[in-house]
Design an enzyme around this catalytic site. Structure first.
Site, PDB file in Angstrom:
ATOM      1  N   GLY A  23      10.757  33.361  49.189  1.00 26.62           N
ATOM      2  CA  GLY A  23       9.641  32.433  49.129  1.00 26.62           C
ATOM      3  C   GLY A  23       8.356  33.183  49.395  1.00 26.62           C
ATOM      4  O   GLY A  23       8.158  34.243  48.861  1.00 26.62           O
ATOM      5  N   SER A  24       7.482  32.635  50.209  1.00 25.54           N
ATOM      6  CA  SER A  24       6.303  33.357  50.681  1.00 25.54           C
ATOM      7  C   SER A  24       5.134  32.418  50.922  1.00 25.54           C
ATOM      8  O   SER A  24       5.055  31.329  50.355  1.00 25.54           O
ATOM      9  CB  SER A  24       5.824  34.447  49.706  1.00 25.54           C
ATOM     10  OG  SER A  24       6.862  35.340  49.420  1.00 25.54           O
ATOM     11  N   ASN A  25       4.191  32.902  51.729  1.00 30.27           N
ATOM     12  CA  ASN A  25       2.854  32.347  51.834  1.00 30.27           C
ATOM     13  C   ASN A  25       1.874  33.462  51.509  1.00 30.27           C
ATOM     14  O   ASN A  25       2.120  34.628  51.819  1.00 30.27           O
ATOM     15  CB  ASN A  25       2.527  31.878  53.260  1.00 30.27           C
ATOM     16  CG  ASN A  25       3.542  30.921  53.822  1.00 30.27           C
ATOM     17  OD1 ASN A  25       3.780  29.858  53.291  1.00 30.27           O
ATOM     18  ND2 ASN A  25       4.150  31.312  54.938  1.00 30.27           N
TER      19      ASN A  25
END
Length: 804
Positions: free
Chosen positions: A239-241
């Protein structure tokens, strides 16, 4: 003297000042003195190691840069790399047996045999070689191919000149020299990860129908639900931000970037940190996925970028109408076309080789499933072919190389438009001049909503709105994906169709669609295959937008503000429901709730813990573990049951909200959570870090952060082992983190952190050193400029060579 001239002089001089007393860093110094500074000719590079085993690789051209990178990656991760090369050569069954599970790092194949059948088929068909021969930008540039050649040579030189100390592969016969083709094949596997790589089990299991009754398929409704689960970024281990702020929000008018990718902590999808320099040509620092020859996420003197896993669906299906007389012949506009047979032989440990046939069409391979929940049976009348445009995409490395050489976010955009090589990620960037940038520039099948409306089969009419997975009528030529004039390959969207935002106070993504990249400027007008518009956002997205929008409004931001955001460990789900849950809990008759087994449980102590909880997942937070175990269960309820105020597309960050305390699932969830913790001997108000930790070499490191359901920016997906003390390992989560800004000097202001450290080798001094920093919420100050590298108290330098 300018930095460029200093670096050129340094390269020409061969870094003689340092190499006089050079020695390998402890991670690699396992052999003799000659091995520490090998003699010989051919390719070479200088590697300068600073704190935490971070290599600064200097070379005079791309082949030699690849050589130094391959050497240094092997020094830290030889076993994981060797395992991956075994995968792309289709040799897992030969060494580990056909039935063992893969680590899923390079595909979704469930067994070694399934993986081998696919990758050996790719190798036998010459797919990667053909792509390597294509002229740029359709194929990889000469510079990228040179890094691949050099990487293979550097990897081979390391294993020839060093003794392997990692128990995972010490003395293993499967650690063997590799070729540039192996390196390219690993990049190819990453490109098709979301397409053919997702369907390998169905591709390798596909057989023409026999006299036996065909397997049952899913109903359109079941298929839609299965596709939504399969393709949701919220269910993935990647995923990630990332957020970029423009100069209107910062203390000095320059840009800022915080990148927080969420990736697996073990195996072949780990990041590895490095600094690559070709004097006068390239100077970039950051992290690469293992086996990659260029920096995947990073910064240079003027630009910083990160990626988040995007919602675009990188594959589609074509439903084939078969010839009644032959199920290996399909009809297109009434004319028969015969499927292509690929016969693949896989060597198997202690057994005869396995011989299987795969079936390919003009659209791609026939597949009989996309995951266990989405069967696609091959019957006498129907089969399904998988179209993956990334199966002809080897442009990812060139796209990243363009970022590495960029001097502005405009250059980042130019690389995206020229190379069009990113399969499954968004790009977020900021620059020294104060610009911010977001693009969902992906290689996607060119499926417009109009095409899906006109050409979807009954199955596709259910799956496309629900998940973006198109199932098109394969019997009609006019139902194939179209082409855009400026697309680098047929059948994909061109760059003008991509969702893009430039120069806003903030641009942020947390794995939802591009719609709310900036909540004040919603992005619309893109096709469903890119993602949704005006649909509920994840709790993590909602929390992230609240946080970064507040930061932008407050202004005068600097790198320290990014660092605080990374470790704020605020729990948006807790802010939404914890007070209501505590009040509801306190009002339960007799302080009891009934668990899922029908047993009453005294939860009165839990009410007080929830009320006093600080709504964070800091390692010292009391009540975080209780809320986590409760909310994992409770949040699985349908939204209509869980919330009093439903989602409102006009108020997407604040809705849905208001816990529906009448929901029957809440009582069961709380009772089960309390019973579970008590059975494990875990106090309801125990500090989170006492029961959420990792152990390295017998040392326990408390880990903050929280899971997807909690919505925490600093994502941690831990492994629950109540008999071992709670959460005793991390499977995925925050990985290579970077907070980057600029001041008036030529050196970027950068802080980085590789949460799981550089090496998986427990004998390496860089097995857990950055993990210790992560547990203490501390950072590494980037040594990007020459003066900072030279001042490192840990500086160790080696010039590495091929042997003649």
């Amino acid at each position: 003297m300018t930095l460029r001239n200093r670096l050129r002089l340094l390269g020409v001089a061969g870094l003689a000042l340092f190499t006089v007393s050079a020695s390998l860093p402890p991670a690699t110094a396992s052999g003799t003195g000659a091995e520490r500074r090998p003699s010989g000719g051919g390719l070479s590079a200088v590697i300068r190691y600073t704190e935490y085993g971070i290599p600064h690789i200097v070379a005079k051209d791309y082949a030699q840069l690849g050589f130094g990178t391959g050497w240094a990656q092997a020094a830290d991760q030889v076993c994981t790399l060797a395992d991956g090369f075994l995968t792309v050569r289709g040799e897992r069954s030969r060494y580990f047996g056909p039935d063992a599970a893969t680590d899923f790092s390079l595909s979704s194949a469930a067994t070694n045999l399934s993986s081998d059948l696919y990758f050996r088929g790719v190798r036998d068909s010459g797919t990667v070689e053909r792509l390597l021969r294509a002229p740029a930008p359709a194929g990889p540039s000469r510079d990228v191919k040179e890094t691949m050649r050099g990487f293979a040579a550097g990897y081979n030189a390391w294993i020839a000149q060093n003794r392997i100390t990692d128990p995972a592969c010490r003395g293993a016969s499967w650690v063997r020299p590799v070729t540039a083709l192996d390196v390219a094949a690993r990049g190819y596997a990453l490109a098709v990860l979301g397409g053919q790589g997702r369907g390998i089990d169905g591709i390798t299991a596909a057989r023409p129908p026999s006299a036996a009754p065909p397997a049952a398929g899913a109903t359109p409704e079941e298929a839609a639900a299965a596709a939504k689960r399969l393709l949701s970024t919220r269910n993935a281990d990647m995923g990630s931000n990332a957020v970029a702020f423009d100069g209107s929000t910062t203390v000095n008018g320059r840009g800022l970037l915080l990148g927080n990718p969420h990736y697996p902590w073990q195996g072949g999808r780990r990041f590895w940190q490095a600094h690559q320099t070709i004097p006068g040509e390239l100077n970039v620092a950051g992290a690469s996925l293992l086996g990659a020859t260029t920096v995947s996420i990073g910064h240079n003197a003027d630009v910083a970028w990160s990626h988040t896993v995007a919602t675009g669906v990188t594959l589609n299906l074509h439903q084939l109408t078969l010839d009644p007389a032959d199920p290996t012949v399909y009809l297109v506009d009434g004319k028969p076309e015969r499927m292509t047979r690929r016969t693949v032989n896989v060597p198997v440990k202690d057994a005869a080789p396995v011989k299987r046939t795969q079936w390919w069409t003009r659209y791609g391979p026939v597949t009989t499933s996309l995951g266990a929940g989405l069967p696609l049976p091959w019957t006498a009348s129907t089969a399904y072919a998988l179209n993956d445009p990334n199966a002809v995409n080897m442009r990812m490395a060139d796209t990243g190389l363009g970022f590495a050489k960029a001097r502005s976010t405009a250059d980042v955009e130019r690389s995206l438009r020229r190379n069009q090589g990113l399969p499954w990620v968004n790009t977020i960037a900021a620059d020294r001049a104060g610009h911010s940038f977001f693009a969902q520039s992906q290689v996607l099948p060119r499926i417009t909503d109009e095409l899906a409306q006109r050409c979807s089969t009954p199955l596709g009419r259910a799956t496309y709105p629900a998940s973006g997975l198109a199932v098109l009528d394969g019997s009609r030529k006019d139902c194939a994906p179209g082409s855009d004039r400026n697309a680098v390959q047929p059948g994909i969207f061109g760059p003008d169709r991509m969702p893009v935002l430039r120069n806003l106070p903030y641009v942020e993504n947390s794995n939802d669609s591009a719609w709310l990249t900036n909540a004040d400027r919603p992005l619309t007008g893109y096709e469903r295959v890119f993602g949704t518009v005006a649909t509920p956002r994840s709790v993590r997205t909602r929390g992230a937008i609240e946080d970064v929008a507040a930061m932008a409004r407050e202004g005068r931001l600097g790198v320290r503000d990014l660092q605080r955001q990374q470790f704020a460990n605020r729990v948006p789900a807790g802010d939404l429901v914890a007070s209501d849950a505590a009040a509801w809990c306190a009002a339960l008759p007799g302080g009891t709730a009934v668990g899922s087994e029908g047993t009453p449980v005294d939860v009165s102590d839990a009410c007080r813990v929830l009320r006093r909880w600080d709504r964070s997942t800091d390692s010292g937070s009391r009540g975080a573990l209780l809320f986590d175990r409760f909310w994992r269960r409770a949040s699985s309820a349908p939204a209509a049951e869980l919330w009093r105020t439903p989602f409102d597309p006009a108020d997407p960050v604040r809705t849905p909200r208001g816990l529906n305390t009448a929901a029957p699932r809440l009582g069961k969830a709380l009772a089960d959570a309390v019973a579970e913790l008590r059975a494990a001997g875990i106090a309801l108000d125990a500090p989170l870090g006492k029961h959420q930790f990792v152990e390295r070499d017998g040392e326990r490191f408390p880990v903050g952060g929280g899971t997807e359901s909690l919505g925490v920016w600093n994502k941690t997906e831990p492994v629950w082992n109540p008999s071992g003390g709670g959460y005793t390992e991390v499977s995925a989560g925050s990985s290579y983190i970077q907070a980057v800004g600029w001041d008036d000097s030529r050196c970027p202001v950068a802080r980085t952190l590789l949460t799981y450290s550089q090496s998986e080798n427990p004998r390496s001094p860089h097995y857990s050193d950055q993990t210790r920093l992560y547990a203490g919420e501390r950072w590494v100050a980037s040594r990007f400029c020459e003066k900072d590298i030279a001042r490192s108290p840990a500086l160790r330098v080696v010039r590495v060579h091929e042997r003649r």
